[in-house]
Design an enzyme around this catalytic site. Structure first.
Site, PDB file in Angstrom:
ATOM      1  N   LYS A 181     -29.214  -2.705 -29.876  1.00 54.36           N
ATOM      2  CA  LYS A 181     -30.310  -3.178 -29.308  1.00 54.36           C
ATOM      3  C   LYS A 181     -31.437  -3.235 -30.223  1.00 54.36           C
ATOM      4  O   LYS A 181     -32.073  -2.564 -30.632  1.00 54.36           O
ATOM      5  CB  LYS A 181     -30.680  -2.103 -28.223  1.00 54.36           C
ATOM      6  CG  LYS A 181     -31.835  -2.743 -27.170  1.00 54.36           C
ATOM      7  CD  LYS A 181     -32.899  -1.509 -26.844  1.00 54.36           C
ATOM      8  CE  LYS A 181     -33.772  -1.437 -27.671  1.00 54.36           C
ATOM      9  NZ  LYS A 181     -34.996  -2.720 -27.779  1.00 54.36           N
ATOM     10  N   GLU A 184     -37.260  -5.900 -28.833  1.00 54.36           N
ATOM     11  CA  GLU A 184     -37.481  -6.903 -27.669  1.00 54.36           C
ATOM     12  C   GLU A 184     -38.255  -8.060 -28.303  1.00 54.36           C
ATOM     13  O   GLU A 184     -37.786  -9.430 -27.974  1.00 54.36           O
ATOM     14  CB  GLU A 184     -38.190  -6.445 -26.519  1.00 54.36           C
ATOM     15  CG  GLU A 184     -38.060  -7.321 -25.312  1.00 54.36           C
ATOM     16  CD  GLU A 184     -39.182  -6.855 -24.227  1.00 54.36           C
ATOM     17  OE1 GLU A 184     -38.759  -7.069 -23.111  1.00 54.36           O
ATOM     18  OE2 GLU A 184     -40.044  -6.019 -24.561  1.00 54.36           O
ATOM     19  N   GLY A 234     -36.678   3.081 -36.288  1.00 54.06           N
ATOM     20  CA  GLY A 234     -37.909   2.942 -35.755  1.00 54.06           C
ATOM     21  C   GLY A 234     -39.018   4.168 -36.136  1.00 54.06           C
ATOM     22  O   GLY A 234     -38.804   4.950 -37.062  1.00 54.06           O
ATOM     23  N   GLY A 235     -39.781   4.374 -34.972  1.00 55.58           N
ATOM     24  CA  GLY A 235     -40.951   5.084 -35.319  1.00 55.58           C
ATOM     25  C   GLY A 235     -40.444   6.831 -34.992  1.00 55.58           C
ATOM     26  O   GLY A 235     -39.598   6.800 -34.398  1.00 55.58           O
ATOM     27  N   GLU A 237     -41.804   9.029 -33.407  1.00 58.73           N
ATOM     28  CA  GLU A 237     -42.104   9.728 -32.226  1.00 58.73           C
ATOM     29  C   GLU A 237     -40.866   9.308 -31.321  1.00 58.73           C
ATOM     30  O   GLU A 237     -40.192  10.091 -30.399  1.00 58.73           O
ATOM     31  CB  GLU A 237     -43.355   9.530 -31.415  1.00 58.73           C
ATOM     32  CG  GLU A 237     -44.559  10.389 -31.855  1.00 58.73           C
ATOM     33  CD  GLU A 237     -43.990  11.921 -32.299  1.00 58.73           C
ATOM     34  OE1 GLU A 237     -43.423  12.674 -31.379  1.00 58.73           O
ATOM     35  OE2 GLU A 237     -44.047  12.264 -33.123  1.00 58.73           O
ATOM     36  N   GLY A 239     -37.794   8.438 -32.310  1.00 54.25           N
ATOM     37  CA  GLY A 239     -36.788   9.034 -32.960  1.00 54.25           C
ATOM     38  C   GLY A 239     -36.710  10.665 -32.310  1.00 54.25           C
ATOM     39  O   GLY A 239     -35.380  11.069 -32.175  1.00 54.25           O
ATOM     40  N   GLU A 256     -33.742   6.727 -39.018  1.00 54.44           N
ATOM     41  CA  GLU A 256     -34.452   6.130 -39.944  1.00 54.44           C
ATOM     42  C   GLU A 256     -35.735   5.940 -39.713  1.00 54.44           C
ATOM     43  O   GLU A 256     -36.064   5.190 -38.630  1.00 54.44           O
ATOM     44  CB  GLU A 256     -33.797   4.989 -40.841  1.00 54.44           C
ATOM     45  CG  GLU A 256     -32.408   4.893 -41.147  1.00 54.44           C
ATOM     46  CD  GLU A 256     -32.343   5.692 -42.384  1.00 54.44           C
ATOM     47  OE1 GLU A 256     -33.462   6.145 -42.933  1.00 54.44           O
ATOM     48  OE2 GLU A 256     -31.047   5.922 -42.859  1.00 54.44           O
ATOM     49  N   CYS A 290     -41.167   0.745 -43.963  1.00 60.65           N
ATOM     50  CA  CYS A 290     -41.386   1.998 -43.638  1.00 60.65           C
ATOM     51  C   CYS A 290     -41.532   2.644 -45.021  1.00 60.65           C
ATOM     52  O   CYS A 290     -42.105   3.621 -45.010  1.00 60.65           O
ATOM     53  CB  CYS A 290     -39.972   2.476 -43.130  1.00 60.65           C
ATOM     54  SG  CYS A 290     -38.687   1.835 -43.967  1.00 60.65           S
ATOM     55  N   GLU A 391     -48.941   7.020 -40.264  1.00 61.63           N
ATOM     56  CA  GLU A 391     -48.611   5.634 -40.657  1.00 61.63           C
ATOM     57  C   GLU A 391     -49.230   4.557 -39.998  1.00 61.63           C
ATOM     58  O   GLU A 391     -49.257   4.407 -38.973  1.00 61.63           O
ATOM     59  CB  GLU A 391     -47.029   5.379 -40.248  1.00 61.63           C
ATOM     60  CG  GLU A 391     -46.195   4.386 -40.771  1.00 61.63           C
ATOM     61  CD  GLU A 391     -44.835   4.156 -40.284  1.00 61.63           C
ATOM     62  OE1 GLU A 391     -44.651   4.462 -39.149  1.00 61.63           O
ATOM     63  OE2 GLU A 391     -43.952   3.870 -41.074  1.00 61.63           O
TER      64      GLU A 391
HETATM   65  P1  NAD Z   1     -40.124   1.644 -32.085  1.00 61.32           P
HETATM   66  O1  NAD Z   1     -39.758   3.126 -32.553  1.00 61.32           O
HETATM   67  O2  NAD Z   1     -41.404   1.342 -31.419  1.00 61.32           O
HETATM   68  O3  NAD Z   1     -38.830   0.911 -31.895  1.00 61.32           O
HETATM   69  C1  NAD Z   1     -37.654   0.853 -32.674  1.00 61.32           C
HETATM   70  C2  NAD Z   1     -36.505   0.591 -31.492  1.00 61.32           C
HETATM   71  O4  NAD Z   1     -36.364   1.601 -30.779  1.00 61.32           O
HETATM   72  C3  NAD Z   1     -36.776  -0.675 -30.847  1.00 61.32           C
HETATM   73  O5  NAD Z   1     -35.632  -1.370 -30.515  1.00 61.32           O
HETATM   74  C4  NAD Z   1     -37.371  -0.117 -29.438  1.00 61.32           C
HETATM   75  O6  NAD Z   1     -37.307  -1.025 -28.593  1.00 61.32           O
HETATM   76  C5  NAD Z   1     -36.552   0.870 -29.329  1.00 61.32           C
HETATM   77  N1  NAD Z   1     -37.173   2.063 -28.286  1.00 61.32           N
HETATM   78  C6  NAD Z   1     -38.399   2.055 -28.030  1.00 61.32           C
HETATM   79  N2  NAD Z   1     -38.476   3.139 -27.305  1.00 61.32           N
HETATM   80  C7  NAD Z   1     -37.063   3.689 -27.016  1.00 61.32           C
HETATM   81  C8  NAD Z   1     -36.503   5.020 -26.425  1.00 61.32           C
HETATM   82  N3  NAD Z   1     -37.283   5.604 -25.427  1.00 61.32           N
HETATM   83  N4  NAD Z   1     -35.308   4.993 -26.544  1.00 61.32           N
HETATM   84  C9  NAD Z   1     -34.501   4.197 -27.115  1.00 61.32           C
HETATM   85  N5  NAD Z   1     -34.930   3.247 -27.890  1.00 61.32           N
HETATM   86  C10 NAD Z   1     -36.336   3.100 -27.862  1.00 61.32           C
HETATM   87  O7  NAD Z   1     -40.463   1.052 -33.862  1.00 61.32           O
HETATM   88  P2  NAD Z   1     -41.107  -0.355 -34.263  1.00 61.32           P
HETATM   89  O8  NAD Z   1     -42.294  -0.222 -33.864  1.00 61.32           O
HETATM   90  O9  NAD Z   1     -40.254  -1.359 -33.744  1.00 61.32           O
HETATM   91  O10 NAD Z   1     -40.935  -0.211 -35.718  1.00 61.32           O
HETATM   92  C11 NAD Z   1     -41.717   0.152 -36.703  1.00 61.32           C
HETATM   93  C12 NAD Z   1     -41.282   1.690 -37.042  1.00 61.32           C
HETATM   94  O11 NAD Z   1     -40.049   1.781 -37.550  1.00 61.32           O
HETATM   95  C13 NAD Z   1     -42.148   2.192 -38.057  1.00 61.32           C
HETATM   96  O12 NAD Z   1     -42.413   3.755 -37.725  1.00 61.32           O
HETATM   97  C14 NAD Z   1     -41.403   2.247 -39.214  1.00 61.32           C
HETATM   98  O13 NAD Z   1     -41.532   3.175 -40.473  1.00 61.32           O
HETATM   99  C15 NAD Z   1     -40.213   2.429 -38.646  1.00 61.32           C
HETATM  100  N6  NAD Z   1     -39.165   1.901 -39.760  1.00 61.32           N
HETATM  101  C16 NAD Z   1     -38.035   2.801 -40.317  1.00 61.32           C
HETATM  102  C17 NAD Z   1     -37.220   2.340 -41.254  1.00 61.32           C
HETATM  103  C18 NAD Z   1     -36.338   3.156 -42.164  1.00 61.32           C
HETATM  104  O14 NAD Z   1     -35.582   2.768 -42.862  1.00 61.32           O
HETATM  105  N7  NAD Z   1     -36.699   4.597 -42.290  1.00 61.32           N
HETATM  106  C19 NAD Z   1     -37.241   1.074 -41.656  1.00 61.32           C
HETATM  107  C20 NAD Z   1     -37.970   0.111 -40.712  1.00 61.32           C
HETATM  108  C21 NAD Z   1     -38.961   0.675 -39.790  1.00 61.32           C
END
Ligand code: NAD
Length: 496
Positions: A181, A184, A234-235, A237, A239, A256, A290, A391
């Site tokens: 996934k 979007e 992803g972010g 919260e 996670g 991550e 990140c 962040e």
């Molecule tokens: P996000 O957490 O908003 O979204 C990441 C993914 O999770 C997207 O595909 C989103 O649709 C999905 N998602 C959102 N809510 C969800 C839920 N309730 N259940 C399951 N999936 C859900 O993050 P973002 O804004 O797309 O990306 C930025 C964040 O990602 C930053 O915090 C950044 O530090 C982090 N990031 C971390 C790494 C790493 O390797 N540590 C790498 C790149 C980005």
């Protein structure tokens, strides 16, 4: 409008259980962040689509025409995926540039890294050995590893093709079926990767790619009883929410997450290299990284000189059209994200910060049409300020002076995050001592933001759990099993 190689995208369709069809949810447009033109329109996946994809993945995995292949046979398919990525390198790099606005030089690097990732995990799975363990009785003992089954991979928008590959390659190599996934708003590279996997011979149902809402599709994948692991980038919260749901299912997860990485410049550093490395660390990818080196600690004795040099260099960065080879910073991902960055800069000023450069949108050369923001540096804050702790995920650097190693370490480690850190010094003993004391998953010394697929990557503290990359990265997608082979000629003693 379609700017792309037709062999990479299938109009508005997504990839569900081996079929290309429009998702059953809403239509949405992928927007080019540099001028807001429409790249493509896609029908997003619905919860029902996600359910179908998981069921198809489970069937495909049990059918064993992927999981049942010998490791070298799966490796051959992964090498083919790498070859196909390389043969379409430029088209994929352009697609990724349009989808999230990163400069073309950077997206070329991401595509190359995706191909390398498939090659690396092909080699891993082909050469991985299982072990005979020391027996303590009349039996032979073995430890082997099996795939997990259906893996859900959830990725963000900042480097889709590379982060998708980092999950798909080891998960597929290990014999799992994967439901991916992507974010979007940036679905295009992930869908192109699905076409390439299909062409390379990944069997039907083993891979689905479902652009869609995190709160609908992502949430369903995490909760689905047939999903046996979630690998999430992803972010923090989001996670944390996934970790809570995974606890209910007792499901393994890899997370991550976010970061607020410290970079440290000691008085004996090569200042030319340090200026260059600090700029690259925070402003490449427009800070949407990140591992961005977002907190800079500079030894007080060189503070004024270093800050002056850094600020002048930041003002000379080339911010503009991502299609130009010499662009260093493209636009931010969206209007909404730029507003978030602007709110943080305003907050930093309210908290007592002084703006050294940036803090506004650039004008001219057509940049008003895109989501551009200038490289921004703030000083005069303490490490406790919100802008030093949270962040931002944008081109905003905060600079703080330090007096000695103890106070430096206290501040550098005073963060909920623990993803990465950078150290600039000529004193290798100090670099080692400070590097060992930093509470982060990666430390760069006299360099920054370098990556090797053969070196593990992951966060400490709120920056995540589990590791990607490295030889053992593939084990994150396997479960261990022990065998005891009886060698007795007589029955077990107890029964006699
Ligand atoms: P996000 O957490 O908003 O979204 C990441 C993914 O999770 C997207 O595909 C989103 O649709 C999905 N998602 C959102 N809510 C969800 C839920 N309730 N259940 C399951 N999936 C859900 O993050 P973002 O804004 O797309 O990306 C930025 C964040 O990602 C930053 O915090 C950044 O530090 C982090 N990031 C971390 C790494 C790493 O390797 N540590 C790498 C790149 C980005």
């Amino acid at each position: 409008m379609n700017h792309f190689d037709d062999s990479l995208l299938q109009s508005d369709k997504i990839f569900i259980g081996g079929e290309w069809r429009p998702g059953k949810s809403h239509a949405f447009a992928s927007i080019y962040p540099a001028d807001q033109s429409i790249n493509a329109e896609i029908r997003a996946a619905s919860a029902q689509d996600a359910n179908e994809a998981v069921e198809a993945a489970d069937l495909a995995w049990r059918k064993a025409d992927w999981s049942g292949l010998k490791p070298h046979q799966r490796a051959a398919v992964l090498h083919k995926i790498a070859n196909l990525i390389e043969s379409r390198q430029e088209a994929l790099a352009q697609l990724q540039r349009r989808d999230n606005g990163k400069p073309i030089n950077e997206t070329r690097g991401l595509v190359a890294s995706a191909a390398n990732t498939f090659r690396y995990f092909a080699s891993c799975v082909e050469t991985l050995e299982e072990s005979l363990t020391p027996a303590r009785g009349d039996y032979m003992t073995m430890s082997v590893h099996e795939p997990l089954g259906v893996v859900a991979a959830i990725t963000p928008w900042n480097s889709p093709i590379a982060s998708d590959a980092q999950k798909l390659a080891p998960a597929l190599a290990a014999g799992n079926a994967v439901v991916l996934k992507p974010a979007e708003i940036t679905p295009l590279a992930s869908l192109a990767l699905a076409r390439i996997c299909e062409e390379a011979g990944v069997p039907k149902g083993v891979l689905s790619v479902l652009p869609g809402k995190g709160s609908v599709v992502g949430d369903l994948l995490v909760r689905h009883p047939l999903v046996k692991k979630v690998s999430f980038t992803g972010g923090t919260e989001v996670g944390r929410g996934i970790a809570r749901l995974a606890a209910e299912k007792l499901m393994p997860i890899s997370l991550e997450l976010g970061g607020k990485s410290p970079t440290i410049v000691f008085e004996d550093a090569d200042l030319d290299h340090a200026v260059n490395g600090v700029l690259y660390g925070i402003f490449s990818s427009s800070g949407e990284s990140c591992i961005a080196g977002a907190r800079l600690f500079v030894a007080r004795s060189i503070y004024d000189e270093f800050v002056t040099r850094l600020t002048h260099a930041a003002q000379r960065l080339r911010v503009g059209d991502p299609s130009h080879d010499d662009t260093q910073m493209g636009p931010l991902i969206s209007a909404q994200h730029r507003e978030t960055v602007e709110r943080y800069v305003a907050l930093g000023l309210e908290e007592g910060g002084r703006l050294l450069c940036g803090g506004e949108r650039p004008t001219g050369e057509g940049r008003e049409a895109g989501f551009y923001y200038l490289p921004t540096i703030l000083a005069g804050l303490t490490n406790e300020a919100r802008i030093c702790q949270e962040e931002i995920f944008g081109p905003v650097l905060v600079i703080l002076p330090f007096d000695d190693d103890a106070s430096l370490l206290k501040q550098a480690n005073n963060s909920v995050f623990g993803l990465a850190a950078g150290i600039w010094t000529r004193d290798y003993k100090r670099a080692w001592r400070i590097g060992r004391a930093l509470e982060t998953g990666t430390v760069w010394i006299n360099t920054y933001k370098q990556f090797s697929i053969s070196t593990p990557f992951g966060g400490w503290k709120d920056s995540g759990m589990g590791r990607e990359k490295g030889y053992l990265g593939i084990r994150e997608y396997m479960q261990q099993k022990s065998f005891y082979w009886g060698l007795n000629d007589s029955p077990l003693a107890w029964a006699n």
